[in-house]
Design a protein around this motif. Structure first.
Motif, PDB file in Angstrom:
ATOM      1  N   PRO A  22      87.642   8.465  80.922  1.00  0.00           N
ATOM      2  CA  PRO A  22      87.278  10.047  80.691  1.00  0.00           C
ATOM      3  C   PRO A  22      88.198  10.841  80.690  1.00  0.00           C
ATOM      4  CG  PRO A  22      86.591   9.075  82.843  1.00  0.00           C
ATOM      5  CD  PRO A  22      87.089   8.143  81.988  1.00  0.00           C
ATOM      6  N   VAL A  23      89.490  10.620  81.358  1.00  0.00           N
ATOM      7  CA  VAL A  23      90.670  11.645  81.306  1.00  0.00           C
ATOM      8  C   VAL A  23      91.919  10.643  81.267  1.00  0.00           C
ATOM      9  CG1 VAL A  23      89.542  13.487  82.547  1.00  0.00           C
ATOM     10  CG2 VAL A  23      90.403  11.705  83.862  1.00  0.00           C
ATOM     11  N   PRO A  24      92.798  11.317  80.889  1.00  0.00           N
ATOM     12  CA  PRO A  24      93.049  12.828  80.132  1.00  0.00           C
ATOM     13  C   PRO A  24      92.120  12.798  78.667  1.00  0.00           C
ATOM     14  CG  PRO A  24      94.954  11.347  79.759  1.00  0.00           C
ATOM     15  CD  PRO A  24      94.250  10.680  80.622  1.00  0.00           C
ATOM     16  N   GLY A  25      91.677  13.821  78.295  1.00  0.00           N
ATOM     17  CA  GLY A  25      91.096  14.213  77.023  1.00  0.00           C
ATOM     18  C   GLY A  25      91.930  15.207  76.506  1.00  0.00           C
ATOM     19  N   GLY A  26      91.234  15.991  75.398  1.00  0.00           N
ATOM     20  CA  GLY A  26      91.620  16.845  74.692  1.00  0.00           C
ATOM     21  C   GLY A  26      92.490  18.191  75.358  1.00  0.00           C
ATOM     22  N   GLY A  27      91.861  18.395  76.507  1.00  0.00           N
ATOM     23  CA  GLY A  27      92.274  19.676  77.346  1.00  0.00           C
ATOM     24  C   GLY A  27      93.863  19.242  77.667  1.00  0.00           C
ATOM     25  N   GLY A  28      93.925  18.091  78.275  1.00  0.00           N
ATOM     26  CA  GLY A  28      94.981  17.686  79.027  1.00  0.00           C
ATOM     27  C   GLY A  28      96.117  17.136  77.886  1.00  0.00           C
ATOM     28  N   GLY A  29      95.594  16.703  76.791  1.00  0.00           N
ATOM     29  CA  GLY A  29      96.679  16.535  75.599  1.00  0.00           C
ATOM     30  C   GLY A  29      97.012  17.795  75.090  1.00  0.00           C
ATOM     31  N   SER A  30      96.523  18.609  75.180  1.00  0.00           N
ATOM     32  CA  SER A  30      96.582  20.064  74.832  1.00  0.00           C
ATOM     33  C   SER A  30      97.540  20.900  75.432  1.00  0.00           C
ATOM     34  CB  SER A  30      95.499  21.112  74.559  1.00  0.00           C
ATOM     35  OG  SER A  30      94.664  20.668  73.472  1.00  0.00           O
ATOM     36  N   ALA A  31      97.430  20.513  76.696  1.00  0.00           N
ATOM     37  CA  ALA A  31      98.398  20.991  77.598  1.00  0.00           C
ATOM     38  C   ALA A  31      99.904  20.550  77.707  1.00  0.00           C
ATOM     39  CB  ALA A  31      98.012  21.129  79.271  1.00  0.00           C
ATOM     40  N   LEU A  32      99.792  19.274  77.488  1.00  0.00           N
ATOM     41  CA  LEU A  32     101.147  18.405  77.312  1.00  0.00           C
ATOM     42  C   LEU A  32     101.871  18.708  76.144  1.00  0.00           C
ATOM     43  CD1 LEU A  32     102.856  16.266  78.415  1.00  0.00           C
ATOM     44  CD2 LEU A  32     101.741  14.618  77.145  1.00  0.00           C
ATOM     45  N   VAL A  33     101.026  18.719  74.804  1.00  0.00           N
ATOM     46  CA  VAL A  33     101.654  19.387  73.628  1.00  0.00           C
ATOM     47  C   VAL A  33     102.236  20.905  73.857  1.00  0.00           C
ATOM     48  CG1 VAL A  33     101.098  19.821  71.387  1.00  0.00           C
ATOM     49  CG2 VAL A  33     100.127  17.848  72.155  1.00  0.00           C
ATOM     50  N   GLY A  34     101.444  21.479  74.558  1.00  0.00           N
ATOM     51  CA  GLY A  34     101.949  23.048  74.782  1.00  0.00           C
ATOM     52  C   GLY A  34     103.335  23.028  75.572  1.00  0.00           C
ATOM     53  N   ALA A  35     103.280  22.035  76.813  1.00  0.00           N
ATOM     54  CA  ALA A  35     104.845  22.025  77.506  1.00  0.00           C
ATOM     55  C   ALA A  35     105.770  21.582  76.729  1.00  0.00           C
ATOM     56  CB  ALA A  35     104.422  20.896  78.558  1.00  0.00           C
ATOM     57  N   ARG A  74     103.782  25.117  84.294  1.00  0.00           N
ATOM     58  CA  ARG A  74     102.314  25.664  84.290  1.00  0.00           C
ATOM     59  C   ARG A  74     101.554  24.616  83.621  1.00  0.00           C
ATOM     60  NH1 ARG A  74     101.842  31.571  82.852  1.00  0.00           N
ATOM     61  NH2 ARG A  74      99.821  31.352  81.789  1.00  0.00           N
ATOM     62  N   LEU A  75     102.023  24.558  82.137  1.00  0.00           N
ATOM     63  CA  LEU A  75     101.175  23.472  81.327  1.00  0.00           C
ATOM     64  C   LEU A  75     100.982  22.364  81.963  1.00  0.00           C
ATOM     65  CD1 LEU A  75     102.608  25.193  78.341  1.00  0.00           C
ATOM     66  CD2 LEU A  75     100.193  24.924  78.583  1.00  0.00           C
ATOM     67  N   LEU A  76     102.125  21.745  82.332  1.00  0.00           N
ATOM     68  CA  LEU A  76     102.068  20.168  83.108  1.00  0.00           C
ATOM     69  C   LEU A  76     101.200  20.179  84.079  1.00  0.00           C
ATOM     70  CD1 LEU A  76     105.960  19.301  83.111  1.00  0.00           C
ATOM     71  CD2 LEU A  76     104.408  18.427  81.586  1.00  0.00           C
ATOM     72  N   ASN A  77     101.337  21.329  84.940  1.00  0.00           N
ATOM     73  CA  ASN A  77     100.133  21.303  86.127  1.00  0.00           C
ATOM     74  C   ASN A  77      98.742  21.305  85.614  1.00  0.00           C
ATOM     75  OD1 ASN A  77     102.292  21.303  87.860  1.00  0.00           O
ATOM     76  ND2 ASN A  77     101.887  23.456  88.492  1.00  0.00           N
ATOM     77  N   LEU A  78      98.725  21.844  84.445  1.00  0.00           N
ATOM     78  CA  LEU A  78      97.211  22.093  83.946  1.00  0.00           C
ATOM     79  C   LEU A  78      96.690  20.826  83.137  1.00  0.00           C
ATOM     80  CD1 LEU A  78      97.455  25.495  82.486  1.00  0.00           C
ATOM     81  CD2 LEU A  78      95.647  24.889  83.973  1.00  0.00           C
ATOM     82  N   VAL A  79      97.694  19.901  83.031  1.00  0.00           N
ATOM     83  CA  VAL A  79      97.197  18.401  82.417  1.00  0.00           C
ATOM     84  C   VAL A  79      96.355  17.795  83.665  1.00  0.00           C
ATOM     85  CG1 VAL A  79      97.984  16.143  81.706  1.00  0.00           C
ATOM     86  CG2 VAL A  79      99.242  18.312  81.058  1.00  0.00           C
ATOM     87  N   ILE A 124      95.084  27.156  79.726  1.00  0.00           N
ATOM     88  CA  ILE A 124      95.977  26.462  78.731  1.00  0.00           C
ATOM     89  C   ILE A 124      96.092  27.488  77.534  1.00  0.00           C
ATOM     90  CG2 ILE A 124      96.329  24.697  77.294  1.00  0.00           C
ATOM     91  CD1 ILE A 124      94.475  22.852  79.158  1.00  0.00           C
ATOM     92  N   MET A 125      95.063  27.980  77.029  1.00  0.00           N
ATOM     93  CA  MET A 125      95.180  28.827  75.977  1.00  0.00           C
ATOM     94  C   MET A 125      96.072  30.116  76.303  1.00  0.00           C
ATOM     95  SD  MET A 125      91.415  29.156  74.173  1.00  0.00           S
ATOM     96  CE  MET A 125      92.249  30.166  72.705  1.00  0.00           C
ATOM     97  N   GLU A 126      95.852  30.766  77.534  1.00  0.00           N
ATOM     98  CA  GLU A 126      96.716  31.857  77.897  1.00  0.00           C
ATOM     99  C   GLU A 126      98.170  31.398  78.184  1.00  0.00           C
ATOM    100  OE1 GLU A 126      93.061  33.748  80.559  1.00  0.00           O
ATOM    101  OE2 GLU A 126      94.503  32.558  81.662  1.00  0.00           O
ATOM    102  N   ALA A 127      98.400  30.457  78.429  1.00  0.00           N
ATOM    103  CA  ALA A 127      99.828  29.937  78.497  1.00  0.00           C
ATOM    104  C   ALA A 127     100.329  29.719  77.283  1.00  0.00           C
ATOM    105  CB  ALA A 127      99.920  28.640  79.448  1.00  0.00           C
ATOM    106  N   LEU A 161      97.019  25.740  71.406  1.00  0.00           N
ATOM    107  CA  LEU A 161      96.218  26.871  71.650  1.00  0.00           C
ATOM    108  C   LEU A 161      94.690  26.587  71.079  1.00  0.00           C
ATOM    109  CD1 LEU A 161      95.777  29.872  72.365  1.00  0.00           C
ATOM    110  CD2 LEU A 161      96.528  30.285  70.123  1.00  0.00           C
ATOM    111  N   GLN A 162      94.857  26.241  69.683  1.00  0.00           N
ATOM    112  CA  GLN A 162      93.538  25.721  68.924  1.00  0.00           C
ATOM    113  C   GLN A 162      92.877  24.436  69.571  1.00  0.00           C
ATOM    114  OE1 GLN A 162      95.829  25.812  65.304  1.00  0.00           O
ATOM    115  NE2 GLN A 162      94.132  27.017  64.453  1.00  0.00           N
ATOM    116  N   GLY A 163      93.709  23.501  69.753  1.00  0.00           N
ATOM    117  CA  GLY A 163      93.005  22.312  70.539  1.00  0.00           C
ATOM    118  C   GLY A 163      92.282  22.821  71.849  1.00  0.00           C
ATOM    119  N   ALA A 164      92.993  23.690  72.729  1.00  0.00           N
ATOM    120  CA  ALA A 164      92.239  23.907  74.101  1.00  0.00           C
ATOM    121  C   ALA A 164      91.005  24.765  73.649  1.00  0.00           C
ATOM    122  CB  ALA A 164      93.463  24.661  74.949  1.00  0.00           C
TER     123      ALA A 164
END
Length: 211
Positions: A22-35, A74-79, A124-127, A161-164
């Motif tokens: 179930p995890v990681p999913g789209g949120g965690g993937g977005s955070a990593l891509v952002g990082a 910050r983004l890595l922590n959000l994963v 994640i979006m805010e970051a 941003l769009q993924g999150a």
């Protein structure tokens, strides 16, 4: 649950992401891509600092790098936080609802879990919004020899941003409190409206330098 996915190798992370876990999913993937996107802008800063040609902007670039370092972390922590916030929601879906009392209890628990699950992709979006602003500065002040990496970096931040945002909207769509859901959606939509065009403009500016 082991949520320290960022401590795994790239291959392990991708394998877990592709699995039925179930995890990681789209949120965690977005955070990593952002990082990764932030790191690319940061790299351009690293290649700029110390070069006599850019002495007049060196202090600015050092400050940009300091902000980028903090954003990366910050983004890595959000994963991990995204995975942690999903676990109680996943359990809440399995609560019994055979009686009116159970239905009421499940609805109450679900609402709290949905809010928590929503807060992480919103963060994640805010970051990512902050990261796009940094890329604008890296594009203006960074060394031209690596300016293509600013273009790649800002596109990754735009995608994150769009993924999150989708992880925000999938949770708000299930909320009973529609006022809270709308307020959350409004925040997300404002960031999309302001920063998707901004990221695209930065990318277009960078791409235009090679024509």
């Amino acid at each position: 649950m082991d949520t320290l996915f960022t401590k795994r190798s790239c291959e392990e992370f991708v394998e877990i992401l592709a699995s039925a876990a179930p995890v990681p999913g789209g949120g965690g993937g977005s955070a990593l891509v952002g990082a990764l996107g932030v790191a690319l802008g940061n790299m351009v800063g690293s290649l700029t600092v110390g070069k006599p040609k850019f002495a007049d902007v060196e202090a600015d670039v050092i400050e940009l790098k300091r902000q980028a370092d903090a954003l990366q972390q910050r983004l890595l922590n959000l994963v991990a936080k995204d995975a942690e916030s999903f676990e109680p929601l996943s359990k809440a879906y399995g609560l019994p609802k055979s009686t009116e009392a159970e239905k009421a209890h499940k609805a109450e628990v679900m609402e709290g879990c949905l809010r928590e699950a929503c807060s992480v992709p919103l963060a994640i979006m805010e970051a990512c919004v902050e990261a796009i602003d940094l890329h604008q500065q890296f594009a203006a002040k960074g060394t031209p020899i690596a300016i293509s990496d600013v273009g790649v970096g800002v596109k990754l931040c735009q995608a994150a941003l769009q993924g999150a945002s989708l992880n925000v909207f999938i949770n708000t769509s299930s909320m009973i409190d529609r006022d809270y859901a709308k307020a959350t959606e409004d925040k997300a939509n404002k960031m999309l409206a302001d920063y998707v065009p901004k990221a695209e403009a930065i990318f277009t500016d960078v791409a235009g330098r090679f024509k």
